[in-house]
Enzyme design. Structure first.
Site, PDB file in Angstrom:
ATOM      1  N   THR A 134     -16.946  36.249 -32.463  1.00  0.00           N
ATOM      2  CA  THR A 134     -17.812  35.737 -31.406  1.00  0.00           C
ATOM      3  C   THR A 134     -18.976  35.054 -32.106  1.00  0.00           C
ATOM      4  OG1 THR A 134     -19.069  37.804 -31.272  1.00  0.00           O
ATOM      5  CG2 THR A 134     -17.180  37.581 -29.805  1.00  0.00           C
ATOM      6  N   HIS A 135     -19.462  33.981 -31.512  1.00  0.00           N
ATOM      7  CA  HIS A 135     -20.515  33.159 -32.145  1.00  0.00           C
ATOM      8  C   HIS A 135     -20.088  32.679 -33.531  1.00  0.00           C
ATOM      9  CE1 HIS A 135     -23.179  34.660 -28.949  1.00  0.00           C
ATOM     10  NE2 HIS A 135     -22.677  35.856 -29.211  1.00  0.00           N
TER      11      HIS A 135
ATOM     12  N   SER B  67      -8.259  12.965 -49.277  1.00  0.00           N
ATOM     13  CA  SER B  67      -9.281  11.915 -49.294  1.00  0.00           C
ATOM     14  C   SER B  67      -8.849  10.791 -50.233  1.00  0.00           C
ATOM     15  CB  SER B  67     -10.608  12.519 -49.773  1.00  0.00           C
ATOM     16  OG  SER B  67     -11.480  11.526 -50.239  1.00  0.00           O
TER      17      SER B  67
ATOM     18  N   ASN C  74       0.816  -1.220   0.000  1.00  0.00           N
ATOM     19  CA  ASN C  74       0.000   0.000   0.000  1.00  0.00           C
ATOM     20  C   ASN C  74       0.848   1.268   0.000  1.00  0.00           C
ATOM     21  OD1 ASN C  74      -1.980  -1.912   0.222  1.00  0.00           O
ATOM     22  ND2 ASN C  74      -2.731  -1.268   2.235  1.00  0.00           N
TER      23      ASN C  74
END
Length: 447
Positions: free
Chosen positions: A143-144, A265, A98
């Site tokens: 912002t946003h 891709s 321990n």
């Protein structure tokens, strides 16, 4: 098996509960802990110098955890007994798995955090250099996720540096909690032998003791605390990775990431997918999930040592490995990114026009705001300002004004220098303790 006297190694529960696979991560730290314990027994007058010498040699020769054991601690003790005979059994005195595992975990976490903090310093330095080179490069802030007002790449980069710097300070502040020694605490209430716990702590480079023996062996809160801050840092990196994914997409097309960070891709040859940042974003989720796994395991365990604690160990190292590697990849992406074009919009200058009308015309800002808003709505808004005019007019500390950016870079360089010195001092102190134990060990091993 050494400790278990019932059942046999073929029982299905042995594989279910053993920690051998996970213990590979702390093998070196377990050996270091055992050597400190052996030296402590010697200094307490329990074992003779020749026995101590043989035991230390045996610890040094322990290279792998063989099958058939519950954990690394059992395997190591059995190795000592097989190498030195009955004298190997002395290491069981005043020692429990321990307190030994708790010590090894703190030693390992200390190493992992030092590596992480060092990498964070390297990232910060790279960002500051890049920011100094790009004080006049127009860069979109929003912002946003809609274009807000003109800024510069330097301003954006210094935002990132401050995110990482803040997390560096938070993680480093927790190092004294991690760097406390549980060794000598035994299973839960210590031992009848007067082991010098302070000397053990000094030899292992610890600053202090995990004092109460119940806390020393059964608590993992000091390990969880920095892990939560590491997860917090990864959340910040994930947000920035999201920025870089969006800004480098062929829809927004403002920046180019280095070729080494993109992949095409298998079907569409025109694609430049921001694969490293996508991976970082996912790894942040993994880190957060593993951090919550730690909390979920820990919350229901009664005080004292329980085997549930063993199930937490792999999560610590997964989190630290993913976070450190993510920082290194992030640094590479930041150093190699290039701004392709200035993304500007005359409407992003509308705030400047309203502020100038308010300041120069001595009218309430809200009145000026609504006048500009009306012109925007009617489609008649125009501004004679340019993006660089807007940036140069910014007057407050921390804004993208190039002169203020220069001052910010100076401040951040000084902070970086101070943080490097703090980590160096911390690491040297650890090294001094470990060197002390090495000197004692070398003296004992002399023929």
């Amino acid at each position: 098996m050494l400790y278990r006297t019932w059942g046999n190694a073929k029982d299905e529960v042995v594989d279910y509960t053993n920690s051998v696979a996970g213990d590979q991560a702390i093998l070196d730290q377990v050996k270091l802990t055992m050597k400190a314990h052996i030296i402590s027994l010697y200094l307490a007058g329990v074992i003779a110098k020749d026995v101590t010498k043989d035991l230390i040699k045996s610890v040094n020769s322990f290279k792998e955890i063989k099958e058939g054991y519950e954990d690394v601690h059992e395997a190591l003790e059995d190795h000592l007994i097989s190498q030195t005979g009955e004298n190997g059994g002395w290491v069981g005195l005043a020692r429990s798995r321990n307190d030994h595992v708790s010590t090894a975990l703190r030693l390992k976490m200390r190493n992992e955090l030092i590596e992480l903090l060092t990498t964070m310093l390297e990232v910060r330095e790279a960002i500051i250099v890049k920011a100094e080179e790009n004080k006049d490069v127009i860069f979109p802030v929003y912002t946003h996720f809609q274009l807000a007002q003109p800024s510069t790449l330097s301003h954006y980069l210094l935002y990132i540096e401050e995110e990482i710097s803040s997390r560096w300070s938070a993680i480093f502040s927790l190092m004294p909690l991690v760097n406390r020694s549980p060794l000598g605490a035994g299973a839960i209430v210590g031992t009848n032998l007067k082991i010098d716990r302070l000397k053990e702590a000094e030899m292992l480079g610890f600053d202090d003791l995990a004092y109460n023996t119940l806390f020393a062996t059964g608590s993992r809160s000091d390990l969880i605390s920095p892990i939560l801050e590491v997860a917090n840092m990864m959340s910040s990196l994930s947000r920035i990775a999201e920025d870089l994914i969006l800004l480098s997409s062929n829809i927004v097309d403002v920046i180019d990431l280095p070729d080494s960070h993109v992949s095409t891709s298998s079907l569409m040859p025109h694609k430049r997918n921001a694969v490293t940042m996508e991976t970082l974003r996912a790894k942040a989720g993994t880190v957060i999930g593993e951090a919550f796994s730690l909390l979920a395991i820990y919350k229901g365990i009664p005080s004292g040592y329980d085997l549930d604690l063993q199930e937490m160990n792999a999560h610590y190292w997964n989190i630290m490995e993913e976070s450190t590697s993510s920082l290194k990849v992030f640094k590479s992406a930041i150093l190699g990114l290039k701004v392709k074009r200035e993304l500007t919009d005359s409407k992003s200058l509308s705030t400047d026009e309203a502020e100038l009308s308010s300041i120069r015309g001595k009218m309430p800002y809200r009145q000026a705001y609504f006048e500009v808003a009306k012109r925007i709505k009617e489609g008649t808004f125009e501004s004679n300002l340019k993006a660089r005019d807007s940036i140069k007019m910014k007057a407050v500390i921390g804004s993208p004004n190039p002169d203020l950016i220069t001052e910010e870079i100076k401040i951040k360089r000084n902070k970086l220098k101070e943080d490097k010195a703090k980590l160096t001092s911390f690491s040297l102190k650890i090294g001094n303790g470990l060197n002390l134990m090495k000197v004692i060990e070398d003296d004992l091993l002399q023929e």
